[in-house]
Design a protein around this motif. Structure first.
Motif, short mmCIF file in Angstrom:
data_model
loop_
_atom_site.label_atom_id
_atom_site.label_comp_id
_atom_site.label_asym_id
_atom_site.label_seq_id
_atom_site.Cartn_x
_atom_site.Cartn_y
_atom_site.Cartn_z
N ARG A 71 0.80 -1.22 0.00
CA ARG A 71 0.00 0.00 0.00
C ARG A 71 0.84 1.28 0.00
O ARG A 71 0.53 2.22 -0.72
CB ARG A 71 -0.90 0.02 1.25
N LEU A 72 1.90 1.31 0.81
CA LEU A 72 2.68 2.53 0.98
C LEU A 72 4.05 2.49 0.31
O LEU A 72 4.69 3.54 0.15
CB LEU A 72 2.87 2.84 2.48
N GLY A 73 4.53 1.29 -0.02
CA GLY A 73 5.83 1.19 -0.68
C GLY A 73 6.76 0.22 0.01
O GLY A 73 6.60 -0.09 1.20
N PHE A 206 6.61 -0.58 -7.78
CA PHE A 206 5.64 0.05 -6.89
C PHE A 206 5.28 1.45 -7.37
O PHE A 206 4.13 1.87 -7.26
CB PHE A 206 6.15 0.12 -5.45
N GLN A 207 6.25 2.18 -7.90
CA GLN A 207 5.95 3.52 -8.42
C GLN A 207 4.92 3.44 -9.54
O GLN A 207 4.01 4.28 -9.62
CB GLN A 207 7.24 4.17 -8.93
N ALA A 210 1.50 2.87 -8.00
CA ALA A 210 0.99 4.09 -7.38
C ALA A 210 0.50 5.08 -8.43
O ALA A 210 -0.57 5.70 -8.29
CB ALA A 210 2.06 4.73 -6.51
N GLU A 211 1.26 5.23 -9.52
CA GLU A 211 0.88 6.17 -10.58
C GLU A 211 -0.40 5.74 -11.29
O GLU A 211 -1.22 6.58 -11.69
CB GLU A 211 2.02 6.30 -11.58
N ASN A 212 -0.60 4.43 -11.43
CA ASN A 212 -1.78 3.91 -12.13
C ASN A 212 -2.96 3.66 -11.20
O ASN A 212 -4.01 3.16 -11.64
CB ASN A 212 -1.43 2.60 -12.85
N GLU A 213 -2.79 3.97 -9.91
CA GLU A 213 -3.82 3.74 -8.90
C GLU A 213 -4.32 2.29 -8.93
O GLU A 213 -5.53 2.02 -8.85
CB GLU A 213 -5.01 4.69 -9.13
#
Length: 428
Positions: A71-73, A206-207, A210-213
Motif C-alpha cells: 500500500r505505501l511502498g 511500486f511507483q 501508485a501512478e496507475n492507482e
C-alpha cells in the motif's frame, strides 16, 4: 544496482544477526539461566520454545509489513522492520534472569522474541523486492542473492562475537554477562542500517502501481482469495531450507555440547565454517538459477538434502570435528542450492500489487514449519544413545514434502516465462 543490492544485504545481515543471536543463546545458555527449575532436557526444550515464538510471529509480521509494502511502498518496510527488530534485540540483552525476577524473566523473553519475529517477518519481503524489482530480468537471481547472503553474514557476525566471548571469558563470566554482549551490539548495527536505508529510492514496480492507482486495497485478503494455493506451495517448498539451516546452526550446538560433550567453542567453529561456505556459494547458485532456472535448482537442492540427512547424523554422532564439519558443509551446500534462488523465484510468482504480502507470507509460513518446529522435534526425537536417526527421518520427510511442492510450482525464469502469473499457476 550494486548500491541497492548492498543496502538490501546490509539490512538482512543486521536483522538476521538479531534473530540468530537469540538462537545461539537458546542453544547454549538460556535453558539454565531462565528455566533452572526443570531438568536440562526440559530447559533446552523450553528455551527452544521461546526461540520458536519468533517464527510464529513472523507470518503475522509478514501480513502487517506486507500491507505496508503493497500500500505505501517497499521502502517504509525496510525502515520500520529494522527499527522494531533492533529495539527488541537490544532489550533481550537487559532481561534479568530467573534467579532475579522469577517467572517474569521467561515471559519477558517471550514478548521480546515475538517482537523480533514481527520485525523479521517484514524484512525479507522488503529486501528481496528492493533488488528483484530493480534488477534486469536476465540477472534477477544474481542481484536478489545479495539479501539471501545477508542471513549467512548475520549468523557469522552474531556467532563470531559469541565465539570470541566463549573462548576468552571464564564460564561464569560468559553465563553472567558475556552472552548479553551480542544483543547490546545490535543497537549499533541497527542505527547504521537505518541510516543507510533512509536514503534508498522506491522500486519502479511500486511507483508504477501508485501512478496507475492499481494498488490492492486489502493485499492480504486478495492473497487469500486468489493465491492461497500458491502461498501454501511456497511455504511447503521453502520449509526444507529452514529445517536444514536451524538443525545445523541451532539444534546441533545443543546436541553436540550437551549430549556428546564437545567443547562449545569447537562446535561453534564447525557450524560457522559451514555457514561461511554456504554464504560464499549463494551468488554462484544464483548465477546457475539465471542460466538453468529457479525451479531446477530448488528440485536439485531438495533431492540432495533428502539423500544426505542420514549420513549427516552419523557424522555428527562421531563428535570428531573433521567429520562433523564435513556433514555440516554438505548439508548447507544442499540447502543453499535451493535457497540461493528464492530471492528471485518467490517474488516472480506473485503479481506486483500483492507481491510484498504474498512473498512474505509464503516465506515466513515456511519458517513456522521448518524453523520453529525443527529444534523442538530434533531435541525430542534425538534419543539418549546412538545416532539420532529420528532427526534424520524427520528432515528427510521435510525434504520430500518440499520436493513435492516445488514439482507443483512453475518455472519463472524470464527466458521461459513470458509474464508473472496474477493468480495461482497451473501445476508444472
Amino acid at each position: 544496482m550494486l548500491r541497492l543490492a548492498v543496502a538490501s544485504m546490509v539490512g538482512t545481515t543486521i536483522e538476521f544477526y538479531d534473530f540468530f543471536a537469540y538462537g545461539t543463546a537458546a542453544a547454549l545458555v538460556l535453558g539454565p539461566l531462565f528455566f533452572p527449575t526443570v531438568s536440562p532436557l526440559v530447559g533446552t526444550l523450553a528455551a527452544f520454545g521461546t526461540f520458536g515464538v519468533g517464527f510464529i510471529a513472523r507470518p503475522l509480521g509478514s501480513v502487517l509489513f506486507g500491507h505496508i509494502g503493497d500500500r505505501l511502498g517497499r521502502r517504509p518496510v525496510l525502515v520500520f522492520s529494522l527499527l522494531l527488530t533492533g529495539l527488541a534485540t537490544v532489550a533481550v540483552g537487559f532481561v534479568p534472569t530467573y534467579q532475579r525476577i522469577g517467572m517474569a524473566a521467561p515471559l519477558l523473553l517471550l514478548v521480546l522474541r515475538f517482537l523480533q519475529g514481527l520485525g523479521v517477518g517484514g524484512e525479507w519481503g522488503g529486501a528481496v523486492l528492493l533488488t528483484a524489482e530493480h534488477a534486469p530480468a536476465h540477472r534477477r537471481a544474481l542481484w536478489s542473492s545479495f539479501p539471501q547472503t545477508g542471513p549467512s553474514v548475520g549468523f557469522l557476525l552474531a556467532n563470531g562475537i559469541t565465539l570470541t566471548l566463549s573462548a576468552t571469558l571464564p564460564d561464569d563470566s560468559f553465563l553472567s554477562w558475556g552472552w548479553r554482549v551480542p544483543f547490546w551490539a545490535a543497537g549499533v548495527l541497527a542505527a547504521a542500517g537505518l541510516l543507510l536505508r533512509t536514503q534508498l529510492a522506491e522500486t519502479p514496480d511500486f511507483q508504477a502501481l501508485a501512478e496507475n492507482e492499481s494498488r490492492a486495497s486489502l493485499p492480504f485478503a486478495e492473497v487469500v482469495r486468489g493465491h492461497w494455493r500458491l502461498v501454501l506451495l511456497t511455504a511447503g517448498g521453502l520449509s526444507i531450507g529452514y529445517s536444514v539451516f536451524y538443525t545445523v546452526t541451532t539444534w546441533s550446538l545443543s546436541y553436540g555440547t550437551e549430549r556428546l560433550g564437545v567443547d562449545r567453542t569447537l562446535m561453534l567453529g564447525c557450524v560457522m565454517a559451514s555457514v561461511a561456505v554456504s554464504g560464499a556459494a549463494t551468488p554462484v547458485v544464483a548465477l546457475l538459477g539465471d542460466r538453468f532456472g529457479r525451479r531446477t535448482l530448488c528440485l536439485t537442492g531438495c533431492t540432495a538434502v533428502a539423500l544426505w540427512m542420514f549420513p549427516l547424523m552419523a557424522l555428527l554422532r562421531t563428535g570428531r570435528p573433521a567429520l562433523m564439519l564435513l556433514g555440516f558443509v554438505v548439508a548447507m551446500l544442499a540447502f543453499i542450492t535451493a535457497f540461493g534462488v528464492v530471492g528471485a523465484y518467490v517474488p516472480e510468482l506473485y503479481d506486483a500489487r500483492v507481491r510484498c504480502t504474498g512473498a512474505s507470507v509464503g516465506y515466513n509460513l515456511a519458517g513456522v514449519l521448518g524453523g520453529a518446529v525443527t529444534p523442538l522435534v530434533a531435541t525430542a526425537t534425538a534419543g539418549s544413545g546412538g545416532p539420532p536417526w529420528g532427526v534424520a527421518a524427520y528432515l528427510t520427510g521435510i525434504a520430500l514434502l518440499s520436493l513435492g511442492c516445488f514439482v507443483l510450482l512453475p518455472e519463472t525464469r524470464p527466458a521461459t516465462t513470458a509474464s508473472r502469473p496474477a493468480t495461482d499457476p497451473a501445476p508444472a
